[in-house]
Scaffold this active site. Structure first.
Site, PDB file in Angstrom:
ATOM      1  N   GLY A   1      34.277  37.021  48.137  1.00 48.28           N
ATOM      2  CA  GLY A   1      35.680  36.640  48.049  1.00 48.28           C
ATOM      3  C   GLY A   1      35.890  35.688  46.900  1.00 48.28           C
TER       4      GLY A   1
ATOM      5  CD  GLN B   1      36.581  30.372  44.620  1.00 47.17           C
ATOM      6  OE1 GLN B   1      36.983  31.383  45.168  1.00 47.17           O
ATOM      7  NE2 GLN B   1      35.317  29.977  44.702  1.00 47.17           N
TER       8      GLN B   1
ATOM      9  CB  CYS C   1      32.219  27.798  48.346  1.00 46.60           C
ATOM     10  SG  CYS C   1      33.659  27.911  47.269  1.00 46.60           S
ATOM     11  CG  LEU C   2      30.844  32.345  44.139  1.00 46.22           C
ATOM     12  CD1 LEU C   2      31.682  33.450  43.519  1.00 46.22           C
ATOM     13  CD2 LEU C   2      29.371  32.522  43.789  1.00 46.22           C
TER      14      LEU C   2
ATOM     15  CG  HIS D   1      35.787  30.570  52.003  1.00 45.82           C
ATOM     16  ND1 HIS D   1      34.615  29.889  52.246  1.00 45.82           N
ATOM     17  CD2 HIS D   1      35.986  30.473  50.664  1.00 45.82           C
ATOM     18  CE1 HIS D   1      34.135  29.407  51.103  1.00 45.82           C
ATOM     19  NE2 HIS D   1      34.949  29.747  50.129  1.00 45.82           N
ATOM     20  CD  GLU D   2      37.745  33.512  49.034  1.00 48.70           C
ATOM     21  OE1 GLU D   2      38.151  32.760  48.122  1.00 48.70           O
ATOM     22  OE2 GLU D   2      36.530  33.613  49.331  1.00 48.70           O
TER      23      GLU D   2
ATOM     24  CG  HIS E   1      39.052  28.644  47.597  1.00 45.25           C
ATOM     25  ND1 HIS E   1      38.500  27.493  47.086  1.00 45.25           N
ATOM     26  CD2 HIS E   1      38.002  29.422  47.958  1.00 45.25           C
ATOM     27  CE1 HIS E   1      37.176  27.575  47.147  1.00 45.25           C
ATOM     28  NE2 HIS E   1      36.845  28.736  47.676  1.00 45.25           N
TER      29      HIS E   1
HETATM   30 NI    NI Z   1      34.954  29.499  48.087  1.00 43.58          NI
END
Ligand code: NI
Length: 169
Positions: A46, A51, A93-94, A135-136, A139
């Protein structure tokens, strides 16, 4: 194909509420397509626009590696319609490197938004899909997994990430 640079915490775009998309135009479609490329290039499941440094309410999700019954989801201006249950699952998370912690989420979720052509869509999910959607959406609301941890763990990871950032200049 364009793979974009991924912002890491404490980048300012990651910690503020992203803006509503007024019109789903070619620019947004290009952003979505680049976000999908970037997600796959990083083996993520995702990605949210903040991000990649874009403060817009756009998310892409593909949890097929965990749940083959799902598909690629690209959503503009996602909002939660209903949700329920509770589940604890290890998340990374990236944008928060080297951090995997158990995070409490809703077990299932139904969300609504626009697709890449500006048509209203609804997506329902449980398990991994529900977790990643939440999660997204976090963000685009300026929240990262750190904000969902216990204070002790959060402070520990924040200190470590700020240190790493200072070292990197
Ligand atoms: Ni993330």
């Amino acid at each position: 194909m364009a793979v974009l640079e991924i912002m890491t915490y404490p980048n300012a775009t990651l910690t503020r509420r992203a803006e509503e998309v007024e019109k789903v135009d070619g620019k947004i479609r290009k952003l979505i397509s680049d976000m999908v490329d970037t997600m796959y290039a990083n083996e993520g499941v995702g990605l949210a626009a903040p991000q990649v440094g874009v403060s817009k309410r756009v998310i892409v999700v593909d949890v097929r590696p965990y749940d083959p019954s799902t598909s690629l989801i690209c959503m503009v201006n996602p909002e939660v319609v209903s949700e329920g249950g509770e589940v604890l699952h290890e998340e990374g998370c990236l944008s928060v490197p080297e951090c995997v912690e158990g995070i409490k989420r809703r077990e299932w979720i139904k969300i609504r938004g626009l697709d890449e052509r500006g048509r209203e869509i609804e997506v329902e999910g449980e398990g991994m899909l529900a977790i990643v959607l939440q999660h997204e959406i976090d963000h685009v609301n300026g929240r990262v997994i750190l904000d969902r941890m216990s204070r002790i763990k959060r402070d520990l990871h924040k200190k470590r990430l700020q240190k790493a950032k200072m070292k990197a200049g």
